[in-house]
Scaffold this active site. Structure first.
Site, mmCIF file in Angstrom:
data_model
loop_
_atom_site.group_PDB
_atom_site.id
_atom_site.type_symbol
_atom_site.label_atom_id
_atom_site.label_comp_id
_atom_site.label_asym_id
_atom_site.label_seq_id
_atom_site.Cartn_x
_atom_site.Cartn_y
_atom_site.Cartn_z
ATOM 1 N N ARG A 52 0.846 -1.188 0.000
ATOM 2 C CA ARG A 52 0.000 0.000 0.000
ATOM 3 C C ARG A 52 0.882 1.238 0.000
ATOM 4 N NH1 ARG A 52 -3.571 -2.512 -1.695
ATOM 5 N NH2 ARG A 52 -5.647 -2.881 -0.804
ATOM 6 N N HIS B 109 -1.098 0.526 -9.887
ATOM 7 C CA HIS B 109 -1.845 -0.358 -8.965
ATOM 8 C C HIS B 109 -2.425 -1.570 -9.706
ATOM 9 C CE1 HIS B 109 -4.177 -0.558 -4.916
ATOM 10 N NE2 HIS B 109 -3.924 -1.762 -5.393
#
Lengths: 314, 314
Positions: free
Chosen positions: A229, A277
């Protein structure tokens, strides 16, 4: 008839519904977007398979019995201050996602190890700059976060010839990969690693785990692969370490703000690869098994797979 | 005292000499550059470990008994029209080179498979373009050339989760990788592969193996990783296939002309990654074992490892 609502990116919702109906035709699977706003509709929902639900939405379902996260991460749920934490919530475990993550981590470490990051960033200049990589068997990769994703990524890197070690908050065991745990284990491991793969969950404890102090404790020239993350990294500290040489390069898939703003220095940095991502996606065709396994376990009173412990944060 | 001369890039010659002396202190190992021009000096040479020797040089050594190629490829020798083909010549077999090649092939296939090639080529634009990769287990990689390098690269790709098959000129066997051979085998395999890894040797037979006809027989969108030799590819045909979409992308390490001219269209092509002939290097520390094994075998009359068959071309 039990009902599950499904929210995910538009192209995936139908695939989730098909994957659930294939395995449990007796469950009514409907897109969240088609549920409607009435009290009756909300009361009809038993299970929720969700990605980034609107804050307060899950709390508004009076008969909800189970939450299944579409992703392995949970921050898309914990962003909701009204998240009903008393309900059982399970993380996604999907062989497709696990596979994708191990591919990404292998690719990221190889990109750094083979010294390809600056080459890739200057290819358009047409300059032939020969670079000699060290031998992988003399090179050590540390995987931070050693759950399902981390252990498989570590195994993939080991199969490629790297020395691999792993770290997790609590002590774990692995047949062929030496593991460290806790703060002492991290302190011991960090100076030995040429590359670090970040797969720890995003929790208050791991916010800016990779800060100036952490980077200073790493081996000089350390390469970072962040497939976890964005919140794990203090970007200013990493940029400073890249510029000083304390960090040799970074392959980054996740960011504090996504999409990464087009003027962010990562995009133009010669030592950084940015990917949008995409390290690992959940595939309904393979992840559907886990969703149905969680529902089955709930219905039969057996232990839920990948059940979240909110005290721990994942 | 037997003498071996060593030629390689300047930074490697001393490492070769040390690696040979470590294993056979009774052999005098000297840099080719220090041999001198006298007849006496030339007559003193028993063995040659060489990279790109000057044409005619090896033929000028009257007592030469063995040629060891620094690389796995032999074109750097066959460019010499006076190469003494009656002398035993051995290809390099080096665990470090094998390892490097498998890393490169894994990295190249992952770069194509994860749809990262266009992303890498446009990173500086700062555009966040999410791309969804297929599942590796549904994706088939064909390794063309299935010797020491090809089999190890195939195993690395299999460990990453890909379906893998291999092709070689003559029939071979592998425990876990289905193999094809000959023209019929190639015709059968080509339409089934999403990616092709080129590791066949450069011979007159394989010159422009990858031409318009070959590409037309591939699966539409095929991705090509060339870690073999530049002569394997008809560049015009590949560029045309990339532009038509018949080829989806290419990761290229070797070229007809090296360095690749700075105005070559590969450098700027959005579907192409160029690396500067660094897929695999021979490491003296690990390759020295093979050099000494070849000398030992010659001296004791045992079969030479990786002996070249010049009729076959490798």
């Amino acid at each position: 008839m039990a009902k599950i609502i499904v929210s995910d990116s538009a192209d995936l919702v139908d695939r989730w519904i098909a994957a659930i109906k294939d395995r449990r035709p007796d469950i009514e699977a409907v897109p969240l977007a088609e549920l409607g706003d009435s009290d009756e509709a909300r009361a009809s929902v038993d299970y929720a398979l969700v990605w980034q639900p609107d804050p307060g939405f899950l709390a508004s379902l009076p008969n909800l019995k189970l939450i299944v996260s579409v992703g392995a991460g949970l921050d898309h749920l914990t962003n909701d201050p009204l998240l009903p934490r008393h309900l059982p919530t399970v993380r996604m475990v999907d062989p497709g996602l696990t596979q994708g993550m191990s591919e990404y981590c292998a690719w990221g470490v190889l990109s750094l190890h083979r010294l390809f990051v600056p080459l890739l960033n200057s290819q358009a200049s047409g300059a032939w700059q020969v670079v000699h990589a060290p031998i992988a068997s003399n090179t050590r990769v540390g995987v931070l976060g050693f759950g399902v994703l981390g252990s498989r990524a570590g195994e993939a890197l080991q199969a490629l010839g790297f020395q691999v070690c792993g770290w997790s908050r609590s002590a774990k065991q692995h047949d062929s990969i030496p593991l460290y745990s806790g703060d002492d284990g991290l302190a011991e491991m960090l100076p030995t690693c040429d590359y670090l793969v970040l797969l720890v969950p995003a929790t208050p404890d791991t916010f800016h785990l990779i800060d100036a102090d952490f980077l200073a404790r790493c081996k000089p020239g350390v390469g970072i692969v962040n497939a976890g993350r964005g919140s794990l990294i203090d970007d200013d500290a990493l940029l400073e370490a890249l510029d000083s040489g304390q960090a040799g390069g970074a392959v980054l898939d996740v960011f504090h703000q996504e999409p990464l703003p087009s003027d962010h220095p990562y995009w133009q940095h010669p030592k950084v690869i940015v990917t949008p991502h995409v390290a690992a996606l959940t595939y309904p065709e393979t992840g559907g098994e886990h969703v149905v396994a969680a529902i089955n376990a709930l219905e039969t009173g057996e232990p839920l797979p990948a059940l979240v412990n909110w005290d721990r944060g994942y």
